[in-house]
Structure formats: structure tokens, C-alpha cells
Design an enzyme around this catalytic site. Sequence first.
Site, mmCIF file in Angstrom:
data_model
loop_
_atom_site.group_PDB
_atom_site.id
_atom_site.type_symbol
_atom_site.label_atom_id
_atom_site.label_comp_id
_atom_site.label_asym_id
_atom_site.label_seq_id
_atom_site.Cartn_x
_atom_site.Cartn_y
_atom_site.Cartn_z
ATOM 1 N N VAL A 83 -44.255 9.452 4.751
ATOM 2 C CA VAL A 83 -45.005 9.326 3.605
ATOM 3 C C VAL A 83 -46.258 8.257 3.481
ATOM 4 O O VAL A 83 -45.281 7.219 4.830
ATOM 5 C CB VAL A 83 -44.967 8.827 1.932
ATOM 6 C CG1 VAL A 83 -46.058 9.064 1.119
ATOM 7 C CG2 VAL A 83 -44.018 10.906 2.008
ATOM 8 N N ASP A 94 -34.241 1.875 9.874
ATOM 9 C CA ASP A 94 -34.251 1.785 8.979
ATOM 10 C C ASP A 94 -33.199 2.197 8.489
ATOM 11 O O ASP A 94 -31.483 2.150 9.378
ATOM 12 C CB ASP A 94 -35.449 2.124 7.571
ATOM 13 C CG ASP A 94 -35.563 2.179 6.019
ATOM 14 O OD1 ASP A 94 -35.993 1.603 5.896
ATOM 15 O OD2 ASP A 94 -34.476 2.524 5.102
ATOM 16 N N ALA A 105 -46.055 2.679 5.358
ATOM 17 C CA ALA A 105 -45.688 3.865 5.411
ATOM 18 C C ALA A 105 -44.141 3.916 5.057
ATOM 19 O O ALA A 105 -42.923 3.312 4.610
ATOM 20 C CB ALA A 105 -46.488 5.162 6.118
ATOM 21 N N LYS A 106 -43.212 5.053 5.403
ATOM 22 C CA LYS A 106 -42.021 5.454 5.082
ATOM 23 C C LYS A 106 -41.511 6.996 5.865
ATOM 24 O O LYS A 106 -42.443 7.771 5.739
ATOM 25 C CB LYS A 106 -41.363 5.337 4.450
ATOM 26 C CG LYS A 106 -39.662 4.488 3.842
ATOM 27 C CD LYS A 106 -39.647 3.393 4.863
ATOM 28 C CE LYS A 106 -39.263 2.449 4.270
ATOM 29 N NZ LYS A 106 -38.533 1.396 4.471
ATOM 30 N N GLY A 107 -40.347 6.783 6.156
ATOM 31 C CA GLY A 107 -40.052 8.158 6.511
ATOM 32 C C GLY A 107 -38.850 8.301 6.630
ATOM 33 O O GLY A 107 -37.880 7.460 6.161
#
Length: 424
Positions: free
Chosen positions: A68, A154, A113-115
Site C-alpha cells: 500500500v 519489518d 508505504a508498507k507491504g
Amino acid sequence: MVTENVLWSAPTCLPTEMACSNLERAGRVLQLNPDVIAYLSAPRKIITVSVPVRRDRGGVSVFVGHRVQHCDILGPFKGGVRYHPSVTVQEVTNLAMLMTWKCALLGLPYGGAKGGVAVNPQELSVGELERLTRRYTSELIKDIGPQVDIPAPDVGTSAREMAWIMDTYSMQQGHAVPGVVTGKPLTIGGSLGREQATGRGVMMVVREELKTQGQHLEGATIAIQGLGNVGGTAALLLAQAGARIIAVSDSSGGYYRAEGLDIPQLLDYRREHRTLAGYTLAQPLSNEALLTLPCDVLIPAALENQIDGPLASRIQARVVVEGANGPVTMAGDAMLEARGIRVVPDILANAGGVLVSYLEWVQGLSFLFWDEARVNGELEKLLTRAYHQVRVLAEEQVVSLRLSAYMLGVGRVATAFQSRGLYP
Ligand code: GLU
């Protein structure tokens, strides 16, 4: 911009009320135009991919992955990739939004952002994890890049996964592109100090917050939930600085010792056994008992939503420092505030990771690599400056540290949005 100023909502109601409520609160205090808040409440892009993986035992398992990209007003998208069974698109969206405010608060030229992939990495072999990472990367190949979106470690990922992402991306480009990820191994352009950066930052923020309260790290009592990269490093550095770590936990439960745990030895045990289960040099205690111990500082450094309203009503720490992203629920936050317990928010407390990611990216782009003292020195300077900006604004406005941090982060993004204007 003509809108009805309703907060953006996708069929799955993203992002959640909690993510938006802090944005709205900051927006109200800053007297932002509601159009700007509406714009910032919507992620720019949500990508969901299926990640088929050939299993060692034969057959194929299909996992679901997301990336995202919340907002790139200030620069390329930036944020980690997590591998955890509870990953959902909603969680990833909330975390992407947090990254936007975190980067802006620290003055980094990035958007959030992050995945994530919904998978338990412990149930996959190294070969399966490599195939999963490479397939996830190639599904996102057009959406990432050193000037576009830069993944990092992460929960459940590390330098190893970043190397696979870098290699997969580079093979598609036809040449090495180290800048596509940060948190990569030193041998391929990683930065000294990056692995410890988030935990080191937590230690610095704890030290500054105690100083604000007229106390020193030396002798301060600390409880830490979670012994991953963040909790483990913070425990070690805080203990080295003279703090007394009275309790820690991992997925096997909590461990308590009133006189202070021997952190180097405990971390050695965990490295060897991959769990603290069977550790006999401390008294076992439940997760809840750890979170409600009387101590100076409580550091939740595991996952989100660990401290809800009822639990917050029983917390006995004087300060909560959020090592994890989003460990306190909205009700928990309100309860802690009502009880006068200071909370150093995630977007400040764990920002050391992305800060040194930025330093890694800068070193890579300039082909000039620094020694560890220089990296740690920059981290110290930039993070303590951000802490004191947040503290001073909180004092001036008589608001919580969280609201103050959001005011600074959201305010910078909103100002940049106003300068750039809305396309077309
Ligand atoms: N995953 C970390 C975070 O939540 C680091 C992100 C990065 O370095 O880009 O802040």
C-alpha cells in the site's frame, strides 16, 4: 478541490477509524482545510497480489501479498515489508499511513508505504522463503524502485529478504540497483548501524523522555514486550546504559527478575534456542502481567493493538514508549492520557529504523559509505531533535506527545500539498 469532504472509504473500509482519527484530530487543531484531510485519508495505491510458492515437499501454496502506497507528496514511498500470518490489507494500509507521518516528522524526503504477506515465515524453509520473496517482488516490479518505492525490513523480514528483493529487481533491470531497498546486507550496499537503528532510537527516546522528567537511564526500571530486532536491541542498549530491565517477553511468554535480567545472556539463550522457552534464570509471567508491572518505562515492541482500554486502566508504568507500530488501541490511548501516563508515540519512538534507512539510501546514491560512529551520530542528532520538537509543541499546546507528533508530521505533508497543488 470540490469534494463532500467525506473521509475516503473503500469497500473494505480502509483505512481504519484509528488511523484516520489521529489525522482528523491533528487536522482540526491545525485548522486544515477539510479537503486536505479528505485527500490525506486515502492511500494513493493499494496493490494486492497472489504469491504462489513451489513447496519443497511438492505442490504449490498460494499466499496473499499487499503493498500500500499512502502518499508521495514529499518523495518516494518508503516502508517495510512484513511476513506474518495476521497481515491484512487493512493493517498494511494503516501502517502505510503511519509511515507518511513518521517520515514527515523526521524531515525525511519520503512518503509512506508498507507491504506484507500473510504467511508464517517459521513454517517455510529458507528456499521457500526465497521463492516467496522473489515472486512477491516480481509481482510489484513496476511499482517499486529507488525513486518510486523503497521497501525495508519489518516484522518477520530482515537483511536476507532485502537482498533477495534487490537481486530480483536488479535482474529485471539488467544491472545492480542497490537503492531499491534499505536494510540490506553490508556486502551489497547496506549501512553500518542499520540493523540496530530502530532499537537504538528507542533507547535514545527513552533516555530523553526520562531526562525530561528529571530522571536518568541509570537504575530506571524497564519492561519490554517482544524481543525481535527492536525489543532485543533496545533491551541490550538500555541495559548497557545502566537501566534495569526487569521483564521481557517473546512468543513463549514473559520472564521477570526484580534485580534486573542478564540481557546479553538471555539474548544468547534466545539465539541458540530460537525461543526463551525453558529459560530458568527468571520467573515466568504472563503477557498481561508484564504489561501491568510497576516500572518506570514500558516498551511494547511486538505487534499492534496490545494495550486496549481495560488493560490501559491497569498499567502501572509511568511512561509507555511505543517500540512497535500501533501497540496501543484508540481506547487504550484515551485511557492512558486520562490517567496521566505519558506515551511516546510510535511515529517518533521507532523512527530510528527509517531514519537510518534514509542514511543508507543517501550513502548508496552518493557511493560514499560512512563509519558506524557517523551513522549513529546522525541518528542521535536527528532523532533527539525530533523528540524535543514534539515535546516542546506538546508543552506549548498542552496536548499529548502523540497529538503533537501528528501535528508536526501531518502539518508538513499538508503544507507540501498546498505548495504542489492538486494534479491536474
Ligand atoms: N519497518 C520500519 C518501520 O516501520 C522501517 C521502515 C524503513 O526503513 O523504510 O518504520
